[in-house]
Design a protein around this motif. Structure first.
Motif, short mmCIF file in Angstrom:
data_model
loop_
_atom_site.label_atom_id
_atom_site.label_comp_id
_atom_site.label_asym_id
_atom_site.label_seq_id
_atom_site.Cartn_x
_atom_site.Cartn_y
_atom_site.Cartn_z
N ARG A 3 0.84 -1.20 0.00
CA ARG A 3 0.00 0.00 0.00
C ARG A 3 0.87 1.25 0.00
O ARG A 3 1.95 1.27 0.59
N THR A 4 0.38 2.28 -0.66
CA THR A 4 1.09 3.54 -0.74
C THR A 4 0.36 4.60 0.06
O THR A 4 -0.86 4.57 0.20
N VAL A 5 1.14 5.56 0.58
CA VAL A 5 0.55 6.64 1.37
C VAL A 5 1.35 7.91 1.15
O VAL A 5 2.59 7.87 1.06
N VAL A 6 0.67 9.01 1.02
CA VAL A 6 1.32 10.31 0.94
C VAL A 6 1.03 11.04 2.25
O VAL A 6 -0.13 11.16 2.67
N VAL A 7 2.09 11.48 2.93
CA VAL A 7 1.97 12.24 4.18
C VAL A 7 2.27 13.70 3.85
O VAL A 7 3.35 14.02 3.35
N ILE A 8 1.33 14.57 4.16
CA ILE A 8 1.46 15.99 3.82
C ILE A 8 1.80 16.76 5.09
O ILE A 8 0.98 16.85 6.02
N GLY A 9 3.01 17.29 5.14
CA GLY A 9 3.49 18.00 6.32
C GLY A 9 4.68 17.30 6.92
O GLY A 9 4.58 16.14 7.34
N ALA A 10 5.84 17.98 6.97
CA ALA A 10 7.08 17.36 7.45
C ALA A 10 7.58 18.01 8.73
O ALA A 10 8.78 18.22 8.91
N GLY A 11 6.64 18.34 9.63
CA GLY A 11 7.02 18.70 10.98
C GLY A 11 7.21 17.44 11.81
O GLY A 11 7.25 16.32 11.27
N MET A 12 7.31 17.60 13.12
CA MET A 12 7.52 16.45 13.98
C MET A 12 6.41 15.42 13.82
O MET A 12 6.67 14.20 13.74
N VAL A 13 5.16 15.86 13.75
CA VAL A 13 4.04 14.92 13.64
C VAL A 13 4.07 14.21 12.30
O VAL A 13 3.95 12.98 12.22
N GLY A 14 4.25 14.95 11.20
CA GLY A 14 4.25 14.34 9.88
C GLY A 14 5.40 13.37 9.69
O GLY A 14 5.21 12.26 9.17
N VAL A 15 6.60 13.75 10.11
CA VAL A 15 7.75 12.86 9.98
C VAL A 15 7.55 11.61 10.83
O VAL A 15 7.88 10.49 10.41
N SER A 16 6.98 11.78 12.02
CA SER A 16 6.73 10.63 12.89
C SER A 16 5.69 9.70 12.27
O SER A 16 5.83 8.46 12.36
N CYS A 17 4.65 10.25 11.65
CA CYS A 17 3.67 9.42 10.95
C CYS A 17 4.34 8.64 9.82
O CYS A 17 4.08 7.45 9.63
N ALA A 18 5.20 9.34 9.06
CA ALA A 18 5.88 8.68 7.95
C ALA A 18 6.74 7.51 8.44
O ALA A 18 6.73 6.41 7.85
#
Length: 413
Positions: A3-18
């Motif tokens: 599965r593919t996912v795009v995470v929008i936002g590369a702050g602490m929360v976005g990077v952690s989600c990635a």
């Protein structure tokens, strides 16, 4: 098939989600208009605080409200036009300060914060930056004699929630921080907390770890989201990005991206400022300090000592107003011998806050495959990794590290 996912936002929360989604076998693309950790996650005191379980809109807000209304207090400033334009958020924020609304929110915040430091320690070790962590806690300080009773009440509350704090007298405080001037009547040493020497660099290192493990990082500005068959399309200025799933972790810009989808998020911002100053020769701090009655934090950083201001309630993109940080600078110099600025600029950022001071973590209602992770207010740096773990566990059908129910998007959408 992966599965593919795009995470929008590369702050602490976005990077952690990635990172958390990648760990579970998903192919992740992380997109932001700037480099990782250069927006909201950049400007904070760097504290990973086990103690931040009391929301700002707690019952004590009612007692303090009259002194804030004068709009001269260092802790809270506001722009009247902004408040008048957002009555729903203001009324909701105040409504959550009722005594009966407190306990469930404290429990929810505790579930986010308790695992934060262990998760950060693991990620810092994996990213090769464990040396950036100071496991020395932080200090909460009071100047007035009335501060003694406030410190005792704070200690009792935290110990009731299994948070280790130690009451310090003047001699013990001086032993911990010999460069502090002896102006404080009461002090608490928060022993279950830690801090880092440069928050933005920590986010950058986590993002580099994600890339080293095969993740894709793109610098582009996503302008819209749309459903494409069974998946999602993130349309950016540079290209279109299709994926099975999309995660919006865009901090104070999240509501803008979701509004065209009919998802009206009651998101406001707590703006804040910081500056860096050099210490006088031979002077130093071993850990961040929070001067409660003067309403600032002073934290040792790679560049110098970072002075942070209180909360400014204003539109996210309104022009700067340095009144608060100018107000606290002389108070900080009363406590510690700061000299000239270590840099010329004053940083300003916007912490995304929902009326109940809890983040939104989960799948968006009526939009399968669209996941939300934002609204972590002033504890986003601490709780980013936990937020990512909760979201990734739900995406993968696992049991999350914390109960996601208090953070469900349905409570507002």
């Amino acid at each position: 098939m992966t599965r593919t996912v795009v995470v929008i936002g590369a702050g602490m929360v976005g990077v952690s989600c990635a990172l958390a989604l990648q760990k579970r076998g998903l192919a992740v693309t992380l997109i932001d208009r700037r480099e990782p950790g250069r927006e909201t996650s950049y400007g904070n005191a760097g504290v990973i605080s086990r103690s931040s379980i009391m929301p700002l809109n707690n019952p004590g807000l009612w007692k303090n409200l009259p002194k804030y209304l004068g709009n001269r207090h260092a802790a809270v400033r506001y722009r009247l036009r902004h408040l008048l334009a957002n009555p729903g958020w203001i009324l909701g924020f105040l409504n959550e300060a009722k005594p009966e609304r407190l306990a469930p929110r404290v429990t929810a915040l505790e579930s986010l914060i308790a695992p934060s430091l262990p998760l950060h320690k693991r990620l810092m070790t994996e990213a090769g930056i464990a040396w950036r962590l100071r496991d020395t806690g932080f200090l909460e300080l009071w100047r007035s004699e009335d501060g003694r009773s406030a410190a005792e009440a704070r200690r009792t509350f935290l110990e009731d929630h299994d948070v280790r704090v130690e009451t310090l007298d003047r001699q013990a405080l001086s032993a911990l921080e010999p460069s502090l001037n002896p102006i404080f009547s009461a002090a608490l040493h928060h022993k279950d907390s830690a801090s880092v020497d440069w928050p933005g660099a920590v986010v950058e290192a986590y993002a580099a770890l994600f890339a080293a493990r095969g993740g894709t990082i793109l610098r582009d500005e996503v302008t819209s989201l749309s459903k494409q068959g069974e998946g999602w399309r993130a349309t950016a200025k540079g290209a279109q990005h299709d994926a099975d799933l999309a995660v919006v972790a865009l901090c104070p810009w999240s509501a803008d991206l979701l509004k065209p989808l009919g998802l009206k998020v009651p998101l406001n911002v707590e703006r804040g400022y910081h500056r860096h100053y050099k210490p006088a020769q031979g002077c130093f701090l071993n850990r961040p300090i929070y001067d409660v009655e003067a309403s600032y934090m002073l934290a040792p950083m790679e560049l110098g000592l970072r002075l942070t201001s209180g909360v400014e309630l204003a539109h996210r993109d309104a022009p700067d107003d340095h009144a608060q940080i100018e107000q606290v600078l002389p108070r900080a110099r009363e406590a510690f011998p700061l000299t000239e600025p270590a840099e010329e600029t004053t940083w300003r950022g916007s912490r995304p806050t929902l009326p109940d001071s809890l983040p939104m973590i989960g799948e968006a209602p009526r939009n399968p495959g669209l996941w939300l992770a934002f609204g972590n207010q002033h504890i986003g740096f601490s709780t980013g990794p936990v937020t990512g773990e909760i979201l990734a566990a739900m995406v993968s059908g696992e049991t999350p590290v914390a109960d996601p129910a208090p953070f469900r998007p349905e409570r507002y959408l």
